[in-house]
Scaffold this motif. Structure first.
Motif, PDB file in Angstrom:
ATOM      1  N   ALA A 101     -11.125  31.161  41.339  1.00 39.51           N
ATOM      2  CA  ALA A 101     -12.369  31.271  40.769  1.00 39.51           C
ATOM      3  C   ALA A 101     -12.608  30.770  41.005  1.00 39.51           C
ATOM      4  CB  ALA A 101     -11.995  32.665  40.027  1.00 39.51           C
ATOM      5  N   LEU A 102     -12.735  29.393  40.023  1.00 37.97           N
ATOM      6  CA  LEU A 102     -12.858  28.075  39.710  1.00 37.97           C
ATOM      7  C   LEU A 102     -13.747  27.537  41.065  1.00 37.97           C
ATOM      8  CD1 LEU A 102     -11.529  26.876  36.965  1.00 37.97           C
ATOM      9  CD2 LEU A 102     -14.042  28.445  37.033  1.00 37.97           C
ATOM     10  N   HIS A 103     -13.427  27.150  42.022  1.00 33.72           N
ATOM     11  CA  HIS A 103     -13.605  26.713  43.353  1.00 33.72           C
ATOM     12  C   HIS A 103     -14.521  27.322  44.027  1.00 33.72           C
ATOM     13  CE1 HIS A 103     -13.056  24.068  46.376  1.00 33.72           C
ATOM     14  NE2 HIS A 103     -12.726  24.958  47.324  1.00 33.72           N
ATOM     15  N   PHE A 104     -14.016  29.083  44.188  1.00 32.75           N
ATOM     16  CA  PHE A 104     -15.202  29.955  44.577  1.00 32.75           C
ATOM     17  C   PHE A 104     -16.566  29.835  43.843  1.00 32.75           C
ATOM     18  CE2 PHE A 104     -17.376  33.551  46.604  1.00 32.75           C
ATOM     19  CZ  PHE A 104     -17.028  33.533  47.869  1.00 32.75           C
ATOM     20  N   ILE A 105     -16.707  29.553  42.816  1.00 35.42           N
ATOM     21  CA  ILE A 105     -17.847  29.788  42.130  1.00 35.42           C
ATOM     22  C   ILE A 105     -18.558  28.626  41.905  1.00 35.42           C
ATOM     23  CG2 ILE A 105     -18.985  29.543  39.988  1.00 35.42           C
ATOM     24  CD1 ILE A 105     -17.137  32.042  39.219  1.00 35.42           C
ATOM     25  N   GLU A 132     -23.807  37.035  51.849  1.00 32.17           N
ATOM     26  CA  GLU A 132     -24.081  38.170  50.982  1.00 32.17           C
ATOM     27  C   GLU A 132     -22.534  38.590  50.392  1.00 32.17           C
ATOM     28  OE1 GLU A 132     -26.901  39.495  50.352  1.00 32.17           O
ATOM     29  OE2 GLU A 132     -27.524  38.016  51.339  1.00 32.17           O
ATOM     30  N   VAL A 133     -21.345  38.836  50.987  1.00 38.93           N
ATOM     31  CA  VAL A 133     -20.480  39.064  50.736  1.00 38.93           C
ATOM     32  C   VAL A 133     -19.757  38.527  49.530  1.00 38.93           C
ATOM     33  CG1 VAL A 133     -17.821  39.426  51.258  1.00 38.93           C
ATOM     34  CG2 VAL A 133     -19.458  40.165  52.791  1.00 38.93           C
ATOM     35  N   ALA A 134     -19.955  37.285  49.903  1.00 38.41           N
ATOM     36  CA  ALA A 134     -19.833  35.712  48.640  1.00 38.41           C
ATOM     37  C   ALA A 134     -20.827  36.042  47.508  1.00 38.41           C
ATOM     38  CB  ALA A 134     -20.000  33.913  49.467  1.00 38.41           C
ATOM     39  N   LYS A 135     -21.755  36.157  47.886  1.00 43.15           N
ATOM     40  CA  LYS A 135     -22.901  36.596  46.558  1.00 43.15           C
ATOM     41  C   LYS A 135     -21.798  37.519  45.419  1.00 43.15           C
ATOM     42  CE  LYS A 135     -27.136  34.826  48.899  1.00 43.15           C
ATOM     43  NZ  LYS A 135     -28.320  35.305  49.221  1.00 43.15           N
ATOM     44  N   LEU A 136     -22.361  38.334  46.018  1.00 46.11           N
ATOM     45  CA  LEU A 136     -21.126  39.471  45.414  1.00 46.11           C
ATOM     46  C   LEU A 136     -19.839  39.298  44.611  1.00 46.11           C
ATOM     47  CD1 LEU A 136     -20.793  42.555  44.811  1.00 46.11           C
ATOM     48  CD2 LEU A 136     -19.510  43.452  46.931  1.00 46.11           C
ATOM     49  N   VAL A 137     -19.522  37.800  45.422  1.00 45.81           N
ATOM     50  CA  VAL A 137     -18.428  37.627  45.027  1.00 45.81           C
ATOM     51  C   VAL A 137     -18.470  37.417  43.589  1.00 45.81           C
ATOM     52  CG1 VAL A 137     -16.067  36.795  44.467  1.00 45.81           C
ATOM     53  CG2 VAL A 137     -16.299  37.937  46.953  1.00 45.81           C
ATOM     54  N   GLU A 138     -19.418  36.872  44.268  1.00 49.28           N
ATOM     55  CA  GLU A 138     -19.745  35.364  42.958  1.00 49.28           C
ATOM     56  C   GLU A 138     -20.027  36.051  41.632  1.00 49.28           C
ATOM     57  OE1 GLU A 138     -22.433  31.676  41.859  1.00 49.28           O
ATOM     58  OE2 GLU A 138     -23.748  33.229  43.511  1.00 49.28           O
ATOM     59  N   ARG A 139     -21.340  37.751  42.174  1.00 47.96           N
ATOM     60  CA  ARG A 139     -21.198  37.942  40.771  1.00 47.96           C
ATOM     61  C   ARG A 139     -19.950  38.943  39.828  1.00 47.96           C
ATOM     62  NH1 ARG A 139     -24.763  40.869  44.181  1.00 47.96           N
ATOM     63  NH2 ARG A 139     -24.360  42.586  43.003  1.00 47.96           N
ATOM     64  N   SER A 140     -19.230  39.489  41.278  1.00 49.20           N
ATOM     65  CA  SER A 140     -17.924  40.048  40.367  1.00 49.20           C
ATOM     66  C   SER A 140     -17.153  38.773  39.195  1.00 49.20           C
ATOM     67  CB  SER A 140     -17.266  40.485  41.087  1.00 49.20           C
ATOM     68  OG  SER A 140     -18.004  41.312  42.014  1.00 49.20           O
ATOM     69  N   LEU A 141     -17.025  37.678  39.441  1.00 53.42           N
ATOM     70  CA  LEU A 141     -16.382  36.350  38.965  1.00 53.42           C
ATOM     71  C   LEU A 141     -17.238  36.652  37.480  1.00 53.42           C
ATOM     72  CD1 LEU A 141     -14.899  35.101  41.859  1.00 53.42           C
ATOM     73  CD2 LEU A 141     -13.882  36.739  40.619  1.00 53.42           C
ATOM     74  N   SER A 142     -17.949  36.478  37.607  1.00 49.05           N
ATOM     75  CA  SER A 142     -19.259  35.964  36.410  1.00 49.05           C
ATOM     76  C   SER A 142     -18.453  35.954  35.141  1.00 49.05           C
ATOM     77  CB  SER A 142     -20.985  36.541  36.157  1.00 49.05           C
ATOM     78  OG  SER A 142     -21.070  36.188  35.193  1.00 49.05           O
ATOM     79  N   VAL A 143     -18.749  34.877  34.968  1.00 51.49           N
ATOM     80  CA  VAL A 143     -17.904  34.998  32.926  1.00 51.49           C
ATOM     81  C   VAL A 143     -18.441  36.148  32.344  1.00 51.49           C
ATOM     82  CG1 VAL A 143     -17.018  33.700  30.961  1.00 51.49           C
ATOM     83  CG2 VAL A 143     -16.928  31.876  33.616  1.00 51.49           C
ATOM     84  N   LYS A 144     -19.651  36.461  31.754  1.00 54.43           N
ATOM     85  CA  LYS A 144     -19.723  37.431  31.151  1.00 54.43           C
ATOM     86  C   LYS A 144     -19.635  38.548  31.927  1.00 54.43           C
ATOM     87  CE  LYS A 144     -23.552  34.945  28.624  1.00 54.43           C
ATOM     88  NZ  LYS A 144     -24.330  34.784  28.415  1.00 54.43           N
ATOM     89  N   GLY A 145     -18.608  39.730  31.496  1.00 55.37           N
ATOM     90  CA  GLY A 145     -18.597  41.351  31.694  1.00 55.37           C
ATOM     91  C   GLY A 145     -20.082  41.349  31.926  1.00 55.37           C
ATOM     92  N   GLU A 146     -21.096  41.544  31.282  1.00 58.51           N
ATOM     93  CA  GLU A 146     -22.759  41.898  31.465  1.00 58.51           C
ATOM     94  C   GLU A 146     -22.982  42.187  32.632  1.00 58.51           C
ATOM     95  OE1 GLU A 146     -25.182  39.365  28.763  1.00 58.51           O
ATOM     96  OE2 GLU A 146     -23.936  41.260  27.238  1.00 58.51           O
ATOM     97  N   GLU A 147     -23.025  40.978  33.250  1.00 60.16           N
ATOM     98  CA  GLU A 147     -23.313  40.088  34.461  1.00 60.16           C
ATOM     99  C   GLU A 147     -22.851  41.188  36.080  1.00 60.16           C
ATOM    100  OE1 GLU A 147     -23.771  36.270  33.515  1.00 60.16           O
ATOM    101  OE2 GLU A 147     -25.117  35.890  32.133  1.00 60.16           O
TER     102      GLU A 147
END
Length: 209
Positions: A101-105, A132-147
């Motif tokens: 997760a950290l490496h991807f972000i 585009e898929v990578a951006k979706l993964v990045e959003r899904s891995l946000s530390v804040k759930g609301e994001e």
């Protein structure tokens, strides 16, 4: 589970080895031992998590609350595994790469995400679609759930990308094709495979995590 079931279900242990495929490549989610039913008027459920390290929502450690966005985070890890061919946690890698997760972000922020993607994925997919898929993964891995997006939004976005760019899966980006040369030998890829004919991702079930 989050929208079709009534009441909704929080799985709480989404990971690659809990997502199985039948003969028609239809996904079957397994191992509901840690799941919980959530009343329709309840958006959060406080509980002890029995999930798997590497897939577990980091927000839980601060709030002690499990939400539907916790499953989104875990599924984001699964998507990252599919893109990179790596495991959620790999302690034999350099410090900054031990957590996928950290490496991807970090790779997204440094704009070198293509460098960590699996060769087979680079060969079979269009670069713009991968980003585009990578951006979706990045959003899904946000530390804040609301994001994070909802699981339904994740599914809809993936389906939209698949439908709008279906023909691109059969035509690799010419720069990537030039870089990689011949298609990778399938024998060298034991964890994740992509079936171009069926537009389905196949997860090997003999690679336990």
């Amino acid at each position: 589970m989050h929208f079709a079931a009534s009441p909704p279900i929080f799985h709480r242990d989404i990971k690659s080895t809990n997502i199985l495929l039948d003969d028609n490549y239809t996904a079957k989610v397994s191992d509901f031992g840690a799941s919980r039913l959530v009343p329709l008027d309840q958006t959060q459920f406080t509980t002890l998590v029995q999930g798997t390290m590497g897939y577990l929502d980091p927000e839980y450690f601060h709030t002690s609350r499990l939400t539907e966005k916790s499953d989104v985070y875990s599924f984001g890890i699964v998507l990252a595994e599919l893109l990179t061919g790596r495991k959620a946690l790999e302690f034999d890698r350099p410090e900054k790469e031990k957590s996928l997760a950290l490496h991807f972000i970090s790779s997204m922020k440094e704009e070198n995400i293509l460098d960590i993607l699996e060769d087979r994925v680079l060969y079979e997919a269009n670069e713009d679609q991968l980003r585009e898929v990578a951006k979706l993964v990045e959003r899904s891995l946000s530390v804040k759930g609301e994001e994070r997006p909802t699981m339904k939004e994740v599914a809809m976005e993936l389906e939209g990308l698949r439908r709008s760019s279906k023909h691109l899966w059969d035509e690799p980006h010419e720069e990537v094709e030039c870089l990689l040369g011949d298609p990778p030998n399938s024998q060298n890829f034991n964890t994740t495979n992509y079936d171009s004919l069926g537009n389905q991702v196949v997860i090997s079930l003999d690679c336990g995590r």
